[in-house]
Design an enzyme around this catalytic site. Structure first.
Site, short mmCIF file in Angstrom:
data_model
loop_
_atom_site.label_atom_id
_atom_site.label_comp_id
_atom_site.label_asym_id
_atom_site.label_seq_id
_atom_site.Cartn_x
_atom_site.Cartn_y
_atom_site.Cartn_z
N HIS A 121 1.01 -1.26 0.03
CA HIS A 121 -0.14 0.02 -0.02
C HIS A 121 1.00 1.27 0.03
O HIS A 121 1.98 1.10 0.62
CB HIS A 121 -0.60 -0.01 1.33
CG HIS A 121 -1.75 1.03 1.22
ND1 HIS A 121 -1.79 2.39 1.61
CD2 HIS A 121 -3.37 1.15 1.21
CE1 HIS A 121 -2.96 2.80 1.91
NE2 HIS A 121 -3.79 2.03 1.31
N ASP A 198 2.85 -4.15 8.24
CA ASP A 198 1.62 -3.47 8.05
C ASP A 198 0.52 -4.43 8.06
O ASP A 198 0.28 -5.26 7.39
CB ASP A 198 1.79 -2.95 6.43
CG ASP A 198 0.28 -2.28 6.24
OD1 ASP A 198 -0.61 -2.47 6.74
OD2 ASP A 198 0.34 -1.67 4.85
N GLN A 201 -4.64 -5.13 7.13
CA GLN A 201 -5.49 -5.74 6.34
C GLN A 201 -5.57 -7.37 7.17
O GLN A 201 -6.48 -8.16 6.75
CB GLN A 201 -5.37 -6.29 4.93
CG GLN A 201 -5.45 -4.89 3.98
CD GLN A 201 -6.85 -4.36 4.07
OE1 GLN A 201 -7.85 -5.15 4.16
NE2 GLN A 201 -7.16 -3.22 3.50
N LYS A 224 -10.79 -0.39 10.33
CA LYS A 224 -11.10 -1.34 9.25
C LYS A 224 -11.53 -2.80 10.25
O LYS A 224 -11.93 -3.87 9.81
CB LYS A 224 -9.78 -1.89 8.61
CG LYS A 224 -9.35 -0.98 7.77
CD LYS A 224 -8.36 -1.43 6.76
CE LYS A 224 -7.43 -0.16 6.16
NZ LYS A 224 -8.21 0.15 5.13
N CYS A 362 -4.67 2.64 -3.97
CA CYS A 362 -3.34 3.08 -3.21
C CYS A 362 -2.33 2.00 -3.40
O CYS A 362 -1.48 1.96 -2.55
CB CYS A 362 -3.73 3.32 -1.65
SG CYS A 362 -4.76 4.57 -1.12
#
Lengths: 408, 143
Positions: A121, A198, A201, A224, A362
């Site tokens: 991302h 990261d 997700q 999220k 993104c």
């Protein structure tokens, strides 16, 4: 699978969009919020609101307890050793930027390497690009296989003794790929590098254990995972965080302030300058409770089954191309519908009450690698059902017919 | 919500049979513009002589709305003065705001009026026109 009655706990899902019951399939962008979270934020403002860590008064104590209580919940949720390792941030982007500008600036120099993949991302790419520019370090990318996976052999070949940072998403927001973070951490550590994960997700959708992964930094976004926008967190190993300089200076984060010198509070507060996002943290704590009541393993399995069902049903549509591996472990399905541009697909689906994402997500370097300018993406969460997938598929068939007529 | 308001036949015709798509080989004025939120991109080239847009071409990637709008825009401005082209761009902005605008000299453009009912798509329709404004701006600065 998780019972569809869970939807009743999400007030927003109970509405018609353009004359059709809403099917929300844009969860990788942001999730919807259960009543429990909305109520927690409301109740905080109606009963407990005050600034934290200062007032002697009762509301000040309640607000501090609520804020620090949320930190404890989050620490347990991702299995951090201590609440000292959990720093509240605005989200994943802020957390990644903090690592780049504090840890990165102190530990990366000219000729050093920062290793990424090209499916990161933008928020896990640009901070490193900027760091490389400032320090004279080199960016290196672990190559992707046809289906978007990486191999450990390629990772071994890319990560060297010059590598100082390996930064990678646990789960890709486009390809539905889960990266072997634990193995990558082992490779990075063998070369004396740190690994920055990261987790935007992954955290909402699966059990995350930062100790088991042995990652050095882990970042996440609340919105999220059923929490409000504007709250997220940076996890870091205590020894690393202790050695790092604060990124923002001001109130809340100081120990003692003189005219020419100041000292900082201990972890985690030295990284939380200014009045923190108290209500957001309270909402995140409530979201953690909510997700744990359902169970992260149940959520993961639910979405895996939905993804498998979606892969199977989407394959029935002639001309529809799904990106990423088959049998994906997560509920992110990115596709293109023949020549119909993803924006047009998204508009026609919206007219049928179905919310998906269209665009570059993104991930412009990944789009170039896929040789497309944009894609359509359906992403699932615990409240989605097989009926939602059926609605998506029949709406896509209608979309195709609509454009076949219009383009014919 | 009626999709046929958005995807009028004339729009799909411009999408499928784009006018003025391509590029000039010489060093005609060139404007590159992205729509960073969605990935649409356009390269517009203008040949301006004596205050008149003699020719226009475009290339790029984007949805039916952005590409058909570019096709229509290039057709509309060819042969117009710079001032007339800017005036057309202003009228197009008004059209996107939902105002009733008469494109008597180029009625295909009116077909895009339905876009204003789809707020998320207005930026698609205006991309080519923003490139036109930018191009005219650059042209005028050179003089």
């Amino acid at each position: 699978m998780i019972s569809s009655t869970i939807r009743e706990q999400f007030p927003i899902l109970n509405q018609d969009i353009n004359g059709h019951p809403l099917v929300y399939l844009d969860n990788a962008a942001t999730s919807q919020k259960p009543r429990q979270v909305i109520e927690a934020v409301k109740s905080y403002y109606e009963w407990d609101n005050a600034n934290v860590h200062r007032g002697v008064h009762t509301l000040g104590s309640r607000a501090t307890d609520a804020y620090e209580g949320a930190r404890e919940k989050l620490a347990r949720f991702i299995n951090a050793r201590s609440t000292k390792e959990i720093i509240f941030t605005r989200g994943t982007t802020t957390a990644l930027n903090m690592v780049a500008s504090s840890y990165g600036a102190a530990n990366v120099g000219e000729g050093d390497e920062i290793v990424l993949t090209l499916m990161e991302h933008h928020s896990n790419l640009i901070p490193w690009q900027q760091l490389a520019k400032r320090t004279g370090a080199t960016l290196k990318y672990i190559p992707l296989q046809q289906d978007g996976n990486i191999t450990l052999a390629d990772a071994e070949a890319t990560i060297t003794d010059r590598t100082k940072i390996v930064a990678i998403a646990y789960v890709s927001n486009v390809m539905g790929v889960t990266h072997p973070v634990k193995e990558l951490a082992e490779i990075a550590h063998r070369h004396g590098a740190v690994i920055v994960v990261d987790g935007a997700q992954s955290t909402p959708h699966m059990k995350v254990d930062v100790q088991d992964l042995d990652c050095d930094f882990y970042t996440l976004s609340g919105h999220k995972m059923c929490a409000p926008t504007g709250i997220g967190a940076l996890y870091g190993k205590k020894a690393l965080l202790e050695a790092m300089e604060p990124v923002e200076f001001g109130g809340e984060m100081i120990d003692d302030v003189g005219l020419y010198e100041s000292t900082w509070k201990e972890l985690p507060w030295k990284f939380e300058g200014g009045t923190p996002i108290i209500a957001g943290a309270v909402g995140l704590g409530a979201a953690v409770d909510f997700l744990q009541e359902i169970g992260m393993e149940a959520i993961h399995q639910h979405e895996k089954q939905l993804a498998a069902y979606a892969e199977q049903r989407l394959a029935e549509i002639d001309g529809l191309n799904v990106f990423g591996p088959r049998g994906r472990g997560v509920g992110v399905v990115t596709f293109n519908l023949g020549d119909v541009h993803p924006h047009d697909v998204a508009t026609v689906l919206d007219a049928q009450g179905i919310a998906i994402r269209a665009g570059h997500h993104c991930c412009q370097p990944l789009m170039r690698w896929l040789q497309v300018s944009s894609t359509a993406r359906a992403s699932f969460y615990l409240y989605n059902t097989e009926q939602d997938v059926d609605r998506l598929v029949s709406a896509l068939i209608k979309t195709k017919e609509y454009f076949a007529d219009e383009l014919g | 919500m009626n999709l046929d308001d958005l995807y009028r036949r004339v729009i799909m015709d411009h999408y499928k049979n784009p006018r003025n798509r391509g590029s000039f080989e010489d060093d005609a004025l060139k404007i590159e513009l992205n729509n960073p939120t969605c990935g649409d991109r356009i390269t517009l080239q203008l040949k301006v002589e004596d205050g008149i847009v003699k020719d226009a071409r475009y290339s790029g990637e984007g949805c039916s709305i952005s590409m058909s709008s570019a096709s229509m825009m290039t057709e509309a401005v060819k042969g117009k003065t710079v001032a007339q082209s800017l005036e057309l761009a202003n009228r197009f902005s008004d059209l996107m705001k939902g105002e009733t605008v008469d494109f008597e000299d180029y009625e295909d453009i009116e077909a895009l009026s339905g876009v204003n009912k789809f707020p998320a798509r207005i930026k698609c329709a205006t991309l080519a026109w923003n490139a036109l404004r930018k191009g005219i701006d650059e042209e005028q600065q050179h003089q």
